[in-house]
Design an enzyme around this catalytic site. Structure first.
Site, PDB file in Angstrom:
ATOM      1  N   ALA A  11      -4.940  -7.076   4.022  1.00 14.85           N
ATOM      2  CA  ALA A  11      -3.802  -6.640   4.836  1.00 14.85           C
ATOM      3  C   ALA A  11      -3.580  -5.136   4.696  1.00 14.85           C
ATOM      4  O   ALA A  11      -3.536  -4.597   3.587  1.00 14.85           O
ATOM      5  CB  ALA A  11      -2.544  -7.403   4.421  1.00 14.85           C
ATOM      6  N   VAL A  46      -0.999  -3.353   5.070  1.00 18.30           N
ATOM      7  CA  VAL A  46       0.217  -2.933   4.364  1.00 18.30           C
ATOM      8  C   VAL A  46       0.247  -3.408   2.914  1.00 18.30           C
ATOM      9  O   VAL A  46       1.146  -3.051   2.158  1.00 18.30           O
ATOM     10  CB  VAL A  46       1.485  -3.453   5.087  1.00 18.30           C
ATOM     11  CG1 VAL A  46       1.616  -2.815   6.453  1.00 18.30           C
ATOM     12  CG2 VAL A  46       1.489  -4.977   5.186  1.00 18.30           C
ATOM     13  N   GLU A  47      -0.711  -4.240   2.533  1.00 17.25           N
ATOM     14  CA  GLU A  47      -0.710  -4.724   1.149  1.00 17.25           C
ATOM     15  C   GLU A  47      -1.804  -4.021   0.342  1.00 17.25           C
ATOM     16  O   GLU A  47      -1.674  -2.849   0.043  1.00 17.25           O
ATOM     17  CB  GLU A  47      -0.814  -6.250   1.134  1.00 17.25           C
ATOM     18  CG  GLU A  47       0.428  -6.899   1.788  1.00 17.25           C
ATOM     19  CD  GLU A  47       0.456  -8.401   1.688  1.00 17.25           C
ATOM     20  OE1 GLU A  47       0.233  -8.933   0.597  1.00 17.25           O
ATOM     21  OE2 GLU A  47       0.721  -9.058   2.721  1.00 17.25           O
ATOM     22  N   MET A  48      -2.904  -4.676   0.069  1.00 18.08           N
ATOM     23  CA  MET A  48      -3.907  -4.028  -0.783  1.00 18.08           C
ATOM     24  C   MET A  48      -4.846  -3.108   0.002  1.00 18.08           C
ATOM     25  O   MET A  48      -5.596  -2.334  -0.595  1.00 18.08           O
ATOM     26  CB  MET A  48      -4.680  -5.089  -1.571  1.00 18.08           C
ATOM     27  CG  MET A  48      -3.795  -5.766  -2.618  1.00 18.08           C
ATOM     28  SD  MET A  48      -4.519  -7.242  -3.365  1.00 18.08           S
ATOM     29  CE  MET A  48      -5.752  -6.515  -4.441  1.00 18.08           C
ATOM     30  N   HIS A  88       0.833  -1.196   0.000  1.00 15.58           N
ATOM     31  CA  HIS A  88       0.000   0.000   0.000  1.00 15.58           C
ATOM     32  C   HIS A  88       0.876   1.257   0.000  1.00 15.58           C
ATOM     33  O   HIS A  88       1.780   1.386   0.816  1.00 15.58           O
ATOM     34  CB  HIS A  88      -0.879  -0.048   1.262  1.00 15.58           C
ATOM     35  CG  HIS A  88      -1.789   1.108   1.432  1.00 15.58           C
ATOM     36  ND1 HIS A  88      -2.746   1.462   0.509  1.00 15.58           N
ATOM     37  CD2 HIS A  88      -1.908   1.996   2.451  1.00 15.58           C
ATOM     38  CE1 HIS A  88      -3.412   2.514   0.944  1.00 15.58           C
ATOM     39  NE2 HIS A  88      -2.923   2.864   2.117  1.00 15.58           N
TER      40      HIS A  88
END
Lengths: 103, 341
Positions: free
Chosen positions: B133, B135-137, B93
Site C-alpha cells: 500500500a 500510504v503504508e509500507m 509511509h
C-alpha cells in the site's frame, strides 16, 4: 365463463407445483449449504439466532436484499430465473449457501 | 406428487445466546464453547512448520520490507503494544496519519475474514496488502522479491520453508501468515476459569461475565461471540462516520448494501487490555469508555446495527463488566527477536 375456468385451472396448476422451502439461520450458519429448487419456488429464510441477519444475493439469477431482521422473523424470496444463486448474510459473511434454480 | 408446501428443515426452538444456557460455575460444561481450539486453523497449502514460522518471523520484523527501509509489520503490529501501535489511528509511509486504528493481530488466525472492512479473506491474502500500500509500507513488491532472492540467507530460508516454490509474493505471504498463526492468546484468567480453576476470576469479574452474556444487560455476546469473542461480522455501532471532513463507511465500500454503511468488523476481545485505544477510529481510550459508549454513546447515530439496543448498567455494573474485559488478557511472554538475514 370459459375464460374464467381456464384462468382458474392455470392458477391451480401453479399452486400445485410451486413449493415452499425453509432455510434456517442458526448458530451463524444457514441450515443448508446447497439447495436445488425449481423456477417459481419460494424459499423462506428464518432467523433463529439472537443476532440480526441480513440475507442478500448479488447473483445474476436473483438479485435481492432482504434487509436486517431479528430472531423469530422470516422473509421469503420467489426465484423466477434458472441459475446458480449465491446467498449470503451481509452481517456475517461466513454464512453462505448456494441455491440452484432449475426448470 | 409434490406437496404444495415442503418444510425442508424443522424449526428448532433452542436459543443461541440465552442466559439460561449458562451455569456460572468454573469448569461447567455450559462454558466450554468459550475454549479456543488448541489447533490453530490453517489452509491445506500452508501447513505450519518451524521453518515457515521462522522465516515469517524474520520477515515480520524486517524493516527492509518497506519502501524507505524503516517500517516492518511490527512497526504497527508491535508486540509490546498488544500487537497494535497505541495510536488513535495508524501512521504510515513518512508518518502520514491513516484513517483507521491498527487492528491487533492477536488470534486473527481463528478469524474467517480479515481487516476492519473484511476486504481480505485470509491471512495469506492480507499479508502483502499493507506492504504494497502506497500510504503504508510503500514497497514495490517486484523489487522486494528481487532483493530477497539476492539475499543468500533469505533465499535459503525460503527454500527450506517452501521447497520448490521459490521466493515469490505467494511464499512471502504464506510465511508471514504462518508466523501470525503463532500469535495466540488462550491462557487468560477467563480461560483458566472456564477450564476449572475456581480462583482464576474474582467475584467482580464473574459478575462482569454474567453481564457480558446477558442480552438484557451488557448484550455483548451477540457480536463478541464464542470462542474468540467475535462473530466475524460487521456492525455499525454508532461511531462518527465523518471525521475531519473524511467519511469512512467501512464494509459498505466493499459491499454496497445499505445496512453495511458504517459497519466495521467485530474485533476479538482477547488481550484487549494491551491494545488501547479502542474501536476502528481509536475514539475510546479506556475499556470503561467503550462500555459507556454501548450504554448511551451510540444514541442519535444513524444506520445502527440492529444488535445495538437500549441497555442500562449501574456504575457498579460498569466496573464489573470492565473487570471482566481485563480478565481476557493472557500473561505477557518474553519475545525473542529474530536475527535478520
Amino acid at each position: 365463463m370459459k375464460m374464467k375456468i381456464i384462468i382458474m385451472c392455470f392458477l391451480m396448476t401453479n399452486l400445485a407445483y410451486a413449493q415452499n422451502f425453509v432455510v434456517n439461520q442458526k448458530g451463524l450458519a444457514f441450515s443448508e449449504d446447497n439447495l436445488t429448487i425449481q423456477v417459481g419456488d419460494i424459499v423462506s429464510f428464518v432467523n433463529q439466532d439472537e443476532a440480526f441477519h441480513n440475507v442478500y444475493s448479488l447473483s445474476d439469477a436473483a438479485f435481492f436484499d432482504l434487509g436486517s431482521y431479528g430472531k423469530g422473523k422470516e422473509k421469503e424470496v420467489e426465484f423466477d430465473e434458472v441459475g446458480e444463486v449465491v446467498v449470503e448474510c451481509a452481517v456475517h459473511p461466513s454464512m453462505q449457501m448456494t441455491i440452484s434454480v432449475i426448470e | 406428487m409434490r406437496k404444495i408446501i415442503f418444510i425442508l428443515v424443522l424449526f428448532n426452538i433452542s436459543v443461541a445466546y440465552a442466559l439460561d444456557d449458562y451455569v456460572f460455575e468454573s469448569g461447567h460444561g455450559s462454558l466450554s464453547k468459550w475454549t479456543l481450539p488448541e489447533e490453530v486453523p490453517f489452509p491445506e497449502n500452508n501447513r505450519p512448520t518451524q521453518a515457515r514460522v521462522d522465516l515469517g518471523k524474520a520477515l515480520f520484523f524486517d524493516p527492509r520490507l518497506s519502501g524507505d527501509g524503516n517500517m516492518s509489520c511490527a512497526s504497527c503490529h508491535n508486540p509490546m503494544l498488544g500487537w497494535s501501535d497505541g495510536l488513535k489511528t495508524a501512521k504510515g509511509h513518512k508518518s502520514q496519519i491513516l484513517g483507521r486504528a491498527t487492528p491487533t493481530i492477536i488470534n486473527t488466525a481463528y478469524n474467517s475474514i480479515q481487516m476492519w472492512d473484511g476486504r481480505k479473506a485470509s491471512l495469506e491474502d492480507q499479508a502483502t496488502g499493507p506492504l504494497e500500500a502506497e500510504v503504508e509500507m510503500h514497497m514495490d513488491i517486484e523489487s522486494l522479491i528481487s532483493w530477497l532472492n539476492n539475499n543468500e540467507i533469505y533465499r535459503k530460508k525460503f527454500n527450506l520453508a517452501y521447497p520448490g516454490e521459490g521466493v515469490s509474493a505467494t511464499t512471502l505471504s504464506k510465511a508471514i501468515a504462518s508466523y501470525e498463526r503463532t500469535i495466540i492468546s488462550r491462557n487468560s484468567p477467563f480461560d483458566n476459569w472456564v477450564e476449572g480453576n475456581k480462583s482464576a476470576l474474582t467475584e467482580s469479574e464473574i459478575a462482569g461475565f454474567k453481564l457480558f452474556v446477558d442480552p438484557e444487560k451488557g448484550n455483548c455476546e451477540v457480536c463478541h461471540s464464542a470462542p474468540n469473542f467475535t462473530d466475524n461480522g460487521f456492525h455499525n455501532v454508532g461511531l462518527e462516520l465523518v471525521l475531519d471532513g473524511d467519511s469512512d463507511f467501512g464494509r459498505y465500500k466493499i459491499i454496497s448494501l445499505s445496512s453495511l454503511k458504517g459497519a466495521f468488523k467485530t474485533p476479538t476481545l482477547r488481550d484487549i487490555s494491551y491494545s488501547a485505544p479502542y474501536f476502528h477510529d481509536g475514539s475510546s481510550h479506556t475499556l470503561e469508555q467503550v462500555v459507556k459508549h454501548y450504554v448511551d454513546g451510540w444514541k442519535g447515530a444513524e444506520n445502527l446495527s440492529l444488535n445495538i439496543k437500549e441497555i442500562s448498567l449501574t456504575e457498579s455494573e460498569i466496573v464489573d463488566l470492565t473487570a471482566f474485559l481485563n480478565a481476557l488478557s493472557s500473561p505477557k511472554e518474553a519475545l525473542v527477536l529474530p536475527e535478520l538475514p
